[in-house]
Design a protein around this motif. Structure first.
Motif, PDB file in Angstrom:
ATOM      1  N   GLY A 148       0.822  -1.204   0.000  1.00 50.30           N
ATOM      2  CA  GLY A 148       0.000   0.000   0.000  1.00 50.30           C
ATOM      3  C   GLY A 148       0.852   1.249   0.000  1.00 50.30           C
ATOM      4  N   TYR A 149       0.188   2.387   0.210  1.00 56.61           N
ATOM      5  CA  TYR A 149       0.861   3.686   0.149  1.00 56.61           C
ATOM      6  C   TYR A 149       0.345   4.546   1.292  1.00 56.61           C
ATOM      7  CZ  TYR A 149       2.048   8.351  -1.655  1.00 56.61           C
ATOM      8  OH  TYR A 149       2.527   9.631  -1.797  1.00 56.61           O
ATOM      9  N   LEU A 150       1.261   5.072   2.118  1.00 56.83           N
ATOM     10  CA  LEU A 150       0.866   5.871   3.280  1.00 56.83           C
ATOM     11  C   LEU A 150       0.668   7.346   2.957  1.00 56.83           C
ATOM     12  CD1 LEU A 150       3.132   4.273   6.028  1.00 56.83           C
ATOM     13  CD2 LEU A 150       0.689   3.940   5.695  1.00 56.83           C
ATOM     14  N   GLY A 151       1.064   7.780   1.765  1.00 54.78           N
ATOM     15  CA  GLY A 151       0.814   9.158   1.353  1.00 54.78           C
ATOM     16  C   GLY A 151       1.661  10.177   2.072  1.00 54.78           C
ATOM     17  N   LEU A 152       1.191  11.419   2.107  1.00 52.13           N
ATOM     18  CA  LEU A 152       1.910  12.537   2.700  1.00 52.13           C
ATOM     19  C   LEU A 152       1.852  12.494   4.222  1.00 52.13           C
ATOM     20  CD1 LEU A 152       0.568  15.337   0.325  1.00 52.13           C
ATOM     21  CD2 LEU A 152       2.864  14.356   0.300  1.00 52.13           C
ATOM     22  N   PRO A 153       2.787  13.156   4.909  1.00 54.29           N
ATOM     23  CA  PRO A 153       2.739  13.219   6.367  1.00 54.29           C
ATOM     24  C   PRO A 153       1.402  13.783   6.852  1.00 54.29           C
ATOM     25  CG  PRO A 153       4.819  14.094   5.553  1.00 54.29           C
ATOM     26  CD  PRO A 153       3.952  13.881   4.356  1.00 54.29           C
ATOM     27  N   VAL A 154       0.847  13.179   7.898  1.00 52.38           N
ATOM     28  CA  VAL A 154      -0.416  13.592   8.526  1.00 52.38           C
ATOM     29  C   VAL A 154      -1.594  13.420   7.568  1.00 52.38           C
ATOM     30  CG1 VAL A 154      -1.696  15.413   9.715  1.00 52.38           C
ATOM     31  CG2 VAL A 154       0.785  15.221  10.021  1.00 52.38           C
TER      32      VAL A 154
ATOM     33  N   GLY B 158      -1.738  11.821   4.631  1.00 47.82           N
ATOM     34  CA  GLY B 158      -1.891  10.476   4.084  1.00 47.82           C
ATOM     35  C   GLY B 158      -2.598  10.490   2.749  1.00 47.82           C
ATOM     36  N   GLU B 159      -3.599   9.626   2.613  1.00 46.09           N
ATOM     37  CA  GLU B 159      -4.433   9.604   1.404  1.00 46.09           C
ATOM     38  C   GLU B 159      -5.820  10.179   1.669  1.00 46.09           C
ATOM     39  OE1 GLU B 159      -3.384   6.410  -1.733  1.00 46.09           O
ATOM     40  OE2 GLU B 159      -3.831   5.292   0.113  1.00 46.09           O
ATOM     41  N   SER B 160      -5.914  10.998   2.715  1.00 44.18           N
ATOM     42  CA  SER B 160      -7.214  11.530   3.123  1.00 44.18           C
ATOM     43  C   SER B 160      -7.879  12.363   2.035  1.00 44.18           C
ATOM     44  CB  SER B 160      -7.063  12.377   4.396  1.00 44.18           C
ATOM     45  OG  SER B 160      -6.526  11.617   5.447  1.00 44.18           O
ATOM     46  N   TRP B 161      -7.103  13.209   1.344  1.00 40.65           N
ATOM     47  CA  TRP B 161      -7.688  14.072   0.319  1.00 40.65           C
ATOM     48  C   TRP B 161      -8.349  13.265  -0.783  1.00 40.65           C
ATOM     49  CZ3 TRP B 161      -3.128  18.063   0.164  1.00 40.65           C
ATOM     50  CH2 TRP B 161      -3.424  19.110   1.036  1.00 40.65           C
ATOM     51  N   SER B 162      -7.629  12.276  -1.320  1.00 40.10           N
ATOM     52  CA  SER B 162      -8.207  11.491  -2.410  1.00 40.10           C
ATOM     53  C   SER B 162      -9.402  10.690  -1.926  1.00 40.10           C
ATOM     54  CB  SER B 162      -7.157  10.552  -3.008  1.00 40.10           C
ATOM     55  OG  SER B 162      -6.724   9.588  -2.063  1.00 40.10           O
ATOM     56  N   HIS B 163      -9.334  10.200  -0.684  1.00 41.94           N
ATOM     57  CA  HIS B 163     -10.447   9.433  -0.110  1.00 41.94           C
ATOM     58  C   HIS B 163     -11.690  10.307   0.048  1.00 41.94           C
ATOM     59  CE1 HIS B 163     -12.701   6.801   2.519  1.00 41.94           C
ATOM     60  NE2 HIS B 163     -12.659   7.701   3.479  1.00 41.94           N
ATOM     61  N   LEU B 164     -11.513  11.492   0.644  1.00 41.08           N
ATOM     62  CA  LEU B 164     -12.649  12.392   0.864  1.00 41.08           C
ATOM     63  C   LEU B 164     -13.233  12.884  -0.451  1.00 41.08           C
ATOM     64  CD1 LEU B 164     -11.212  14.442   3.863  1.00 41.08           C
ATOM     65  CD2 LEU B 164     -13.084  12.794   3.940  1.00 41.08           C
ATOM     66  N   ARG B 165     -12.365  13.163  -1.428  1.00 37.83           N
ATOM     67  CA  ARG B 165     -12.839  13.598  -2.740  1.00 37.83           C
ATOM     68  C   ARG B 165     -13.705  12.507  -3.383  1.00 37.83           C
ATOM     69  NH1 ARG B 165      -8.333  15.155  -4.486  1.00 37.83           N
ATOM     70  NH2 ARG B 165      -7.738  13.331  -5.724  1.00 37.83           N
ATOM     71  N   ALA B 166     -13.254  11.261  -3.260  1.00 30.71           N
ATOM     72  CA  ALA B 166     -14.023  10.139  -3.813  1.00 30.71           C
ATOM     73  C   ALA B 166     -15.364   9.991  -3.108  1.00 30.71           C
ATOM     74  CB  ALA B 166     -13.213   8.853  -3.693  1.00 30.71           C
ATOM     75  N   MET B 167     -15.367  10.149  -1.772  1.00 32.71           N
ATOM     76  CA  MET B 167     -16.608  10.011  -1.009  1.00 32.71           C
ATOM     77  C   MET B 167     -17.614  11.100  -1.388  1.00 32.71           C
ATOM     78  SD  MET B 167     -16.319   7.327   0.956  1.00 32.71           S
ATOM     79  CE  MET B 167     -17.337   7.484   2.412  1.00 32.71           C
ATOM     80  N   ARG B 168     -17.124  12.334  -1.565  1.00 31.96           N
ATOM     81  CA  ARG B 168     -18.034  13.429  -1.932  1.00 31.96           C
ATOM     82  C   ARG B 168     -18.642  13.218  -3.313  1.00 31.96           C
ATOM     83  NH1 ARG B 168     -13.728  16.849   0.111  1.00 31.96           N
ATOM     84  NH2 ARG B 168     -14.161  17.377   2.283  1.00 31.96           N
ATOM     85  N   ARG B 169     -17.906  12.535  -4.177  1.00 29.81           N
ATOM     86  CA  ARG B 169     -18.413  12.248  -5.524  1.00 29.81           C
ATOM     87  C   ARG B 169     -19.166  10.915  -5.600  1.00 29.81           C
ATOM     88  NH1 ARG B 169     -12.929  13.906  -8.939  1.00 29.81           N
ATOM     89  NH2 ARG B 169     -13.001  16.147  -8.484  1.00 29.81           N
ATOM     90  N   ASN B 170     -19.429  10.334  -4.424  1.00 23.06           N
ATOM     91  CA  ASN B 170     -20.115   9.048  -4.337  1.00 23.06           C
ATOM     92  C   ASN B 170     -19.329   7.954  -5.059  1.00 23.06           C
ATOM     93  OD1 ASN B 170     -22.217   7.462  -3.354  1.00 23.06           O
ATOM     94  ND2 ASN B 170     -23.400   7.650  -5.240  1.00 23.06           N
TER      95      ASN B 170
END
Length: 388
Positions: free
Chosen positions: A47-53, A55-67
């Motif tokens: 897997g990939y831990l992404g950026l410090p703090v 992580g992959e939160s931005w891409s995850h939240l963007r995906a969730m907002r777009r259903n």
């Protein structure tokens, strides 16, 4: 003043270079420390831990907002397999998927995996919320809630709920040729939850809570950076306003309970007030507040999602729509023309409606997942999941 002006103005290019160097240095050091602490002897999932703090939160939240939350997961499953590592909302995380993954997460005992929400959820909803509790404390709070929510208790409220929903629905759609289903149902279910579950009837209070809890809900799934202007920062401020509005209601309800004006099972607030811990002491106001907020968020958003999915499904599937309509018309015919409120017996006759709701939950789950924290080193599917 000149030095400040030079720093932000004339020497801005130099400043930007210094900031860039600082950021790069931070990222490099973070990754070195991460690798150093990444349990080299263990077989961690890919897997990939992404950026410090972040992580992959931005891409995850963007995906969730777009259903597209399922797509976000499936992309990583295709790349790394049915178990992968990532970092979400400030937490290094192992994601497990599929039937075997669900069974592992939900059936492993509390000695290995315990209930634990992401940092953003705990900070905003509160550390005493039921989704972060475990052991006897969890059982007591759940028991207090279920004493009010179990079917035998809900039977008393079916008629009241029927009248409340019909009256409010007619008011909200009066004079309108078209309606937006999701906003309508959000408003309606929040009204029902506040009035029937929590005994909050004051309209200005409910409207203010609706606005603030909408901000709270956005914040619980955000990057936990408490900096002015961020979603997380706005959510924390909204939660403070919720406390200031609801705490006087809790204290007033305590007085009414002592006077015998209301019963412990009149609503969930009263039920939590009368709850006692292992030492027969009442739980704190903070614990009551955290669980009120948690339950409003959980009951309101999930109910809205299911009802919206049902409307969407009925609009697309005319045969199902006809079958459910026939079921309800049959219930009305059995009344033999008599007017009245919905009864528990009639609800039990809605078998087609209930099966349709269950099928929608199976096809499109209204929750993204379930969070646990590893209390000790454990393993799943040949991979190690370290403590923490």
């Amino acid at each position: 003043m000149v030095e400040v002006y030079r720093f932000f103005g004339l020497e801005s290019s130099t400043s930007m270079i210094l900031v860039a160097i600082a950021l790069v240095t931070f990222v490099v050091l973070y990754n070195l420390l991460l690798r150093r602490n990444e349990h080299p002897a263990k077989n961690l999932p890919n897997g990939y831990l992404g950026l410090p703090v972040i992580g992959e939160s931005w891409s995850h939240l963007r995906a969730m907002r777009r259903n597209r939350g399922a797509d976000w997961v499936n992309e990583r499953v295709a790349k790394y397999g049915h178990i992968f590592k990532t970092s979400l909302m400030g937490c290094p995380t192992v994601v497990v998927t599929g039937q075997a993954g669900n069974k592992f997460v939900l059936s492993t005992d509390e000695v290995a995996l315990t209930m634990k929400q992401p940092v953003s959820v705990t900070r905003i909803v509160g550390r005493h919320n039921i989704f972060d509790l475990n052991g006897n404390r969890y059982k007591r709070v759940k028991g207090a809630m279920m004493s009010f929510l179990k079917p035998e208790s809900l039977q008393e409220y079916i008629g009241i709920m029927d009248d409340f929903v019909k009256t409010n629905l007619l008011v909200k759609i009066k004079g309108k040729d078209t309606i937006k289903v999701v906003p309508l149902l959000k408003d309606l279910t929040f009204d029902v939850s506040c009035s029937l579950l929590f005994g909050l009837y004051d309209k200005p209070t409910k409207e203010a809570l609706f606005q603030d809890l909408a901000l709270v809900l956005k914040g619980v799934w955000s990057i936990p950076v408490n900096f002015p202007g961020t979603i997380f920062w706005r959510a924390l401020r909204a939660r403070s306003r919720v406390d200031r509005r609801v705490l006087p209601i809790i204290r007033k309800r305590k007085d009414l309970l002592e006077e015998g004006v209301v019963r412990a099972k009149s609503d969930i607030i009263s039920s939590l007030i009368t709850l006692r811990d292992e030492n027969q002491q009442p739980i704190t106001e903070e614990e009551i507040m955290d669980n009120i907020v948690a339950l409003i968020l959980a009951s309101h958003d999930t109910t809205t999602s299911l009802l919206s999915l049902m409307v969407w499904k009925l609009a697309k599937d005319l045969k199902l729509q006809q079958n459910i309509r026939q079921e309800h018309m049959e219930i009305l015919r059995e009344r033999q023309g008599m007017q009245g409120l919905l009864s528990w017996t009639e609800v039990q006759k809605m078998k087609c409606t209930w099966r349709a709701a269950q099928e929608m939950l199976r096809l499109i789950p209204i929750l993204f997942g379930n969070s646990r924290k590893a209390l000790r080193d454990t393993s799943f599917a040949g991979y190690d999941i370290p403590k923490g």
